[in-house]
Design a protein around this motif. Structure first.
Motif, short mmCIF file in Angstrom:
data_model
loop_
_atom_site.label_atom_id
_atom_site.label_comp_id
_atom_site.label_asym_id
_atom_site.label_seq_id
_atom_site.Cartn_x
_atom_site.Cartn_y
_atom_site.Cartn_z
N HIS A 129 0.83 -1.21 0.00
CA HIS A 129 0.00 0.00 0.00
C HIS A 129 0.86 1.26 0.00
N VAL A 130 0.27 2.33 -0.50
CA VAL A 130 0.90 3.65 -0.44
C VAL A 130 0.86 4.10 1.02
N GLN A 131 1.96 4.62 1.50
CA GLN A 131 2.00 5.16 2.87
C GLN A 131 1.96 6.68 2.79
N ARG A 132 1.08 7.26 3.59
CA ARG A 132 0.96 8.72 3.64
C ARG A 132 1.20 9.18 5.07
N ARG A 133 1.99 10.22 5.20
CA ARG A 133 2.19 10.78 6.54
C ARG A 133 2.15 12.30 6.46
N THR A 134 1.51 12.88 7.45
CA THR A 134 1.38 14.33 7.52
C THR A 134 2.63 14.92 8.16
N HIS A 135 3.05 16.07 7.71
CA HIS A 135 4.19 16.77 8.29
C HIS A 135 3.72 17.52 9.53
N THR A 136 3.57 16.80 10.62
CA THR A 136 2.96 17.37 11.83
C THR A 136 3.76 18.54 12.40
N ARG A 137 5.07 18.48 12.34
CA ARG A 137 5.86 19.60 12.88
C ARG A 137 5.67 20.86 12.04
N THR A 138 5.58 20.70 10.72
CA THR A 138 5.35 21.87 9.86
C THR A 138 3.97 22.45 10.12
N VAL A 139 2.96 21.58 10.17
CA VAL A 139 1.59 22.04 10.43
C VAL A 139 1.52 22.73 11.79
N ALA A 140 2.11 22.10 12.80
CA ALA A 140 2.09 22.69 14.15
C ALA A 140 2.81 24.04 14.17
N GLY A 141 3.95 24.13 13.48
CA GLY A 141 4.68 25.40 13.42
C GLY A 141 3.87 26.50 12.77
N VAL A 142 3.17 26.17 11.68
CA VAL A 142 2.34 27.17 11.01
C VAL A 142 1.19 27.60 11.92
N VAL A 143 0.55 26.64 12.60
CA VAL A 143 -0.57 26.97 13.49
C VAL A 143 -0.09 27.86 14.63
N VAL A 144 1.01 27.49 15.26
CA VAL A 144 1.53 28.28 16.39
C VAL A 144 1.91 29.68 15.93
N LEU A 145 2.61 29.79 14.81
CA LEU A 145 3.01 31.12 14.32
C LEU A 145 1.82 31.94 13.84
N ALA A 146 0.80 31.27 13.27
CA ALA A 146 -0.41 32.00 12.85
C ALA A 146 -1.15 32.56 14.06
N VAL A 147 -1.28 31.75 15.12
CA VAL A 147 -1.93 32.22 16.34
C VAL A 147 -1.12 33.36 16.97
N ALA A 148 0.19 33.19 17.01
CA ALA A 148 1.05 34.24 17.57
C ALA A 148 0.98 35.52 16.72
N THR A 149 0.92 35.37 15.41
CA THR A 149 0.78 36.53 14.53
C THR A 149 -0.53 37.27 14.77
N ALA A 150 -1.60 36.48 14.89
CA ALA A 150 -2.92 37.09 15.18
C ALA A 150 -2.89 37.82 16.52
N ALA A 151 -2.24 37.22 17.51
CA ALA A 151 -2.14 37.86 18.83
C ALA A 151 -1.34 39.16 18.74
N VAL A 152 -0.25 39.14 18.01
CA VAL A 152 0.59 40.34 17.86
C VAL A 152 -0.19 41.44 17.15
N LEU A 153 -0.94 41.07 16.10
CA LEU A 153 -1.69 42.07 15.34
C LEU A 153 -2.88 42.63 16.13
N LEU A 154 -3.54 41.75 16.89
CA LEU A 154 -4.72 42.19 17.65
C LEU A 154 -4.35 42.94 18.93
N LEU A 155 -3.30 42.48 19.59
CA LEU A 155 -2.93 43.08 20.87
C LEU A 155 -1.89 44.20 20.71
N GLY A 156 -1.28 44.23 19.54
CA GLY A 156 -0.35 45.29 19.20
C GLY A 156 0.86 45.32 20.03
#
Length: 195
Positions: A168-195
């Motif tokens: 079978h084809v094996q598929r794996r998600t790049h969890t560290r990349t996804v987690a890094g994008v989520v964390v940085l997106a939340v942090a970016t939103a916090a920086v933009l909203l809280l200034g």
């Protein structure tokens, strides 16, 4: 039998380097002009941009070896053992067909008609292998050509079974990349909203 061929985008690597340099220059310029606090605030969205550019343009690649085809896309990697491969479609982008469904290939965009015309007169020979690996420019046409050449050679040598039973084809998600994008997106939103 043959060396492993790795296809990736040279343009994508240069784009990632340029984005990284621009981010560092922007953060240093803001920190110098508006103070360290402003520079730190800009560092978070700048890091997000660099991470996304890296995930989209530096990291994707296709590896074709005697044992398998590995397709590393932006968010996931698919490992295709040869018995699962059933063909490909090349329209706007490359899609590999397998017994377990289709696998889109982000790393190998189709060449433009202008690029194909410019390449006609040039030497299209495959570079020499270094440590059993050949690094090549990642165009969809080159990837399909190598996959078909490799599959034909493996079939002619009798290495490929007639069916993909139990493979079978094996598929794996790049969890560290996804987690890094989520964390940085939340942090970016916090920086933009809280200034």
């Amino acid at each position: 039998m043959s060396p492993t061929h790795v296809f990736s985008s040279r343009y994508g690597r240069w784009l990632t380097i340029a984005a990284s340099v621009a981010a560092v220059v922007a953060v240093v310029a803001v920190a110098t002009h508006d103070g360290l606090g402003a520079g730190v605030q800009l560092a978070v969205p700048a890091a997000l941009v660099v991470l996304v550019v890296w995930a989209m343009y530096w990291r994707p690649r296709v590896e074709v070896s005697d044992g398998l085809v590995e397709v590393r896309n932006v968010w996931r990697t698919a490992t295709l053992p040869w018995p699962t491969y059933r063909g490909s479609t090349l329209k706007l982008s490359l899609v590999l067909h397998t017994t377990d469904g289709d696998v889109p290939v982000w790393a190998a965009p189709r060449s433009s008609s202008s690029a194909r015309r410019l390449r006609r007169g040039r030497d299209e020979s495959v570079p020499a292998a270094k440590d059993g690996v050949v690094l090549r420019q990642g165009t969809a046409e080159a990837v399909v050509e190598e996959i078909e050449r490799r599959q034909s050679a493996l079939t002619a040598a009798g290495y490929l079974p007639a069916t993909a039973e139990g493979v079978h084809v094996q598929r794996r998600t790049h969890t560290r990349t996804v987690a890094g994008v989520v964390v940085l997106a939340v942090a970016t939103a916090a920086v933009l909203l809280l200034g």
